[in-house]
Design a protein around this motif. Sequence first.
Motif, PDB file in Angstrom:
ATOM      1  N   GLN A  78     -10.146   3.674 -15.716  1.00 18.93           N
ATOM      2  CA  GLN A  78      -9.573   2.166 -15.915  1.00 18.93           C
ATOM      3  C   GLN A  78     -10.208   1.879 -17.810  1.00 18.93           C
ATOM      4  O   GLN A  78     -11.580   1.100 -17.239  1.00 18.93           O
TER       5      GLN A  78
ATOM      6  N   HIS B 194      -8.030   7.455 -12.366  1.00 19.29           N
ATOM      7  CA  HIS B 194      -7.691   6.569 -12.917  1.00 19.29           C
ATOM      8  C   HIS B 194      -8.797   6.042 -14.016  1.00 19.29           C
ATOM      9  O   HIS B 194      -9.758   5.892 -13.877  1.00 19.29           O
TER      10      HIS B 194
ATOM     11  N   MET C 226      -5.058   3.623  -6.592  1.00 16.44           N
ATOM     12  CA  MET C 226      -5.531   4.095  -5.583  1.00 16.44           C
ATOM     13  C   MET C 226      -5.334   4.797  -4.578  1.00 16.44           C
ATOM     14  O   MET C 226      -5.851   5.967  -4.150  1.00 16.44           O
TER      15      MET C 226
ATOM     16  N   LEU D 179       0.782  -1.124  -0.448  1.00 19.51           N
ATOM     17  CA  LEU D 179      -0.128   0.144   0.277  1.00 19.51           C
ATOM     18  C   LEU D 179       0.944   1.572   0.041  1.00 19.51           C
ATOM     19  O   LEU D 179       1.866   1.049   0.656  1.00 19.51           O
TER      20      LEU D 179
ATOM     21  N   GLU E   6      -2.123  -0.428  -6.839  1.00 18.99           N
ATOM     22  CA  GLU E   6      -2.624  -0.496  -5.735  1.00 18.99           C
ATOM     23  C   GLU E   6      -1.620   1.196  -6.591  1.00 18.99           C
ATOM     24  O   GLU E   6      -1.742   2.359  -5.474  1.00 18.99           O
TER      25      GLU E   6
ATOM     26  N   ASN F 180       2.718   0.356 -12.611  1.00 19.29           N
ATOM     27  CA  ASN F 180       2.281   0.194 -10.957  1.00 19.29           C
ATOM     28  C   ASN F 180       3.790   0.232 -10.190  1.00 19.29           C
ATOM     29  O   ASN F 180       4.433  -0.724  -9.750  1.00 19.29           O
TER      30      ASN F 180
ATOM     31  N   THR G 186     -10.732  -5.718  -8.292  1.00 22.90           N
ATOM     32  CA  THR G 186      -9.498  -4.416  -8.336  1.00 22.90           C
ATOM     33  C   THR G 186      -9.515  -4.376 -10.309  1.00 22.90           C
ATOM     34  O   THR G 186      -8.620  -4.463 -11.221  1.00 22.90           O
TER      35      THR G 186
ATOM     36  N   ARG H 243      -8.027  -1.895 -11.095  1.00 22.23           N
ATOM     37  CA  ARG H 243      -7.070  -0.886 -10.004  1.00 22.23           C
ATOM     38  C   ARG H 243      -6.089  -0.813  -9.312  1.00 22.23           C
ATOM     39  O   ARG H 243      -6.194  -1.875  -8.588  1.00 22.23           O
TER      40      ARG H 243
END
Length: 757
Positions: free
Chosen positions: A266, A264, A259, A22, A256, A226, A715, A254
Amino acid sequence: MSTVPPEFKSLTANDQKRRFQLPQLLHARTGEMTRELLLKPGDHGLGMTPDPMRADTTTTAVCGYCSTGCGLRLHLRDDEAIGLTPETGYPVNLGMACPKGWEALRVLDSDDRATSPMVRDADGKFNKVSWDAALTSFCDRFKEIQSTYGPDSVAFLSTGQIASEEMAFLGALAKFGMGFRHGDGNTRQCMATAVTAYKESFGYDAPPYTYDDFEQSDVLVFVGSNPCIAHPIMWERVLRNPNDPAIIVVDPRRTETAMAAKEHLQLSPKSDLALLYAITHEVIQRGYVDHGFVDAHTNGFEQLAQHVQAFAPDVVSSIAGVSVDQIHSVVDLIGQGKAVSFWWTMGVNQSYEGTRVAQAIINLSLITGNIGRPGTGANSITGQCNAMGSRLWSNTTNLIGHHDFGSADDRAKVAAELDIPVENIPTDTGWSYDRIMEGVRSGKIKGLWVIATNPAHSWIHQDDARALLDQLDFLVVQDMYDSTDTARHADMILPAAGWGEKDGTFINSERRYGLLKKVRKAPGEALADFRIFQAIAHYWGVGDQFRDWTDPEAVFRIMQRLNRGKWSDISGIDGYAQLDRCGGIQWPWSQASAQASHGEGSSGDPAPQRRLFEDGNFAHPDGRARLIVDDVTPPPEPPCADYPTWLLTGRGTVSQWHTQTRTSKSPVLRKLYPNQPYVELHPEDAARIGVSNGERVTVQSRRGEATAAAMVVPTVRPGQAFMPMHYESTNRLTLAHFDPHSRQPSYKDCAVKILKA
């Protein structure tokens, strides 16, 4: 034993996983701690620091996992590393390290280290042999194949895992000394798309950024990237940004990183090129183009503007699965940002149209004038620790030192520098990785030499790849472990030293040469890859050709001569000592740069953070960058009635690395991720097939099947699934299709069906 923070040992496995995945918790663990360490008085900085009162010393070396290139402080006793901590003064990581870095020493002590040469007998069993017997057989077998089937019947597969000097030695030995025309690296699987895109757009393979840009941007755009998981220390640099930057993420999952994003997008899988063209369309329509920069420094704007007219947001919205309002919001953030940086990695590169997607990102950077300034750039993040070294020095996609096999002038220059007949240098690059594998299938490649890579696990459509390896007359695997998936198919295994057991340089994502140092003895009879190449040169009968290649630093000096005058010129680096003192040096650093830096009051060392294109001059003959567009093409294998689910693949956790050849050796790292394969499913899909979280499912494609635990999460979107690439079974499913420009495999998309096991 490697050093692990005490507070880390006290965490449960689930707590550890959360803490290292996280973003907020990652920052809590290392971000503020780093600031305290940087202010700690008496910090000894970089290099070797002997203490005359004791036998303990420290030295700094670059990490050997990912392309971030962190500095690790190695704690020595009697010249042997007994532990490590992050180097607080290193300009890359500033005292931070991810779990893989903390465990870098532990994985050297595995029971399955290759410790002696081994040859498979007629009964299929491996037997230990002497180096003399192995090298004699190695040369005899390859020469016999060349004599029987022709000189082009042998090939090598290199890696982004060995030192630059070893890459240079291997490429020169194989192509100039042994007559191997065909050779490629596993960097074809991660960086070929970025290389091709940069060459076409900028005129040179030139990632323009420096890590300081993570902290200087006010808008950061991550496309198919990511970094929180794949490059956690880079993500830490983002979290140190004092500008409260707006983060934009373009990714079907979705993640880390998503988040933590302000926006975002997507998007639907493989709609990224259309979406980027829609964003470009709106940048132009809303007046966010820096026409002064475009007119002075680029070619192709009129064609670009005309091309993207067909990609209005209301047209692309339904294709990409994002709203028109989202597209407008992202465009405004980019257009109004003062320093916008664009970042991409494997989600772009590993695609059948990845080169054009990368160039769509580059186009946005150029037309908004976001390049050559702090906090800007079209920035490809590399995968492996020395993928950049492979791009420059492996003699595969380029003639060694960023020259062109097809240029008579370049061949003459290289021949003169190496004192070899120009006829020894091939006039083309030879076959790419996929063509080498197809050459095995057609019977044109009979012998293969695989160095520090694991294609039986990592090559796309795995079952087919393994069958091809078994079809070879002679397969040699040179690796630090004798248990890899590829070693199980080998006829001969040559034991190699690993990170920490040899010397040389790695080049990280921001073009920084960093030092790799020998701080441990390799086990048994294992040798550094450099020494293996040196021995093969002698046994092949070309030892005199490499008489000056005596040690890694001698080869570094040869490399400096070879690329003098290129954009990546390193002729001004004053050897390994200066690299050690400076915490690595980014290319370019020419003799002219070094001479100019010796002004009054100057140390003569380069600035620790330097970016390219500050003067708006690019590497094409006219000095301009090119804006490149192309048609959007449909995915080769979309979902259908029989295989209704998109399968996405990628990095699973921060503690896994590639085929887990090394990370699986660490008990600490194994506790930080599920040891068995899992597949992420949306709750709607899980309900449809009747599975709950943790239950076993079978994932089937047209090529094979895999069993995995269902991880039911929101996610991923309905109709999509995600499997980490690290598990051996994932590539049983993937479809062997390739970007036509870079020849990079498209790992990220194929159609599957998922059933309750």
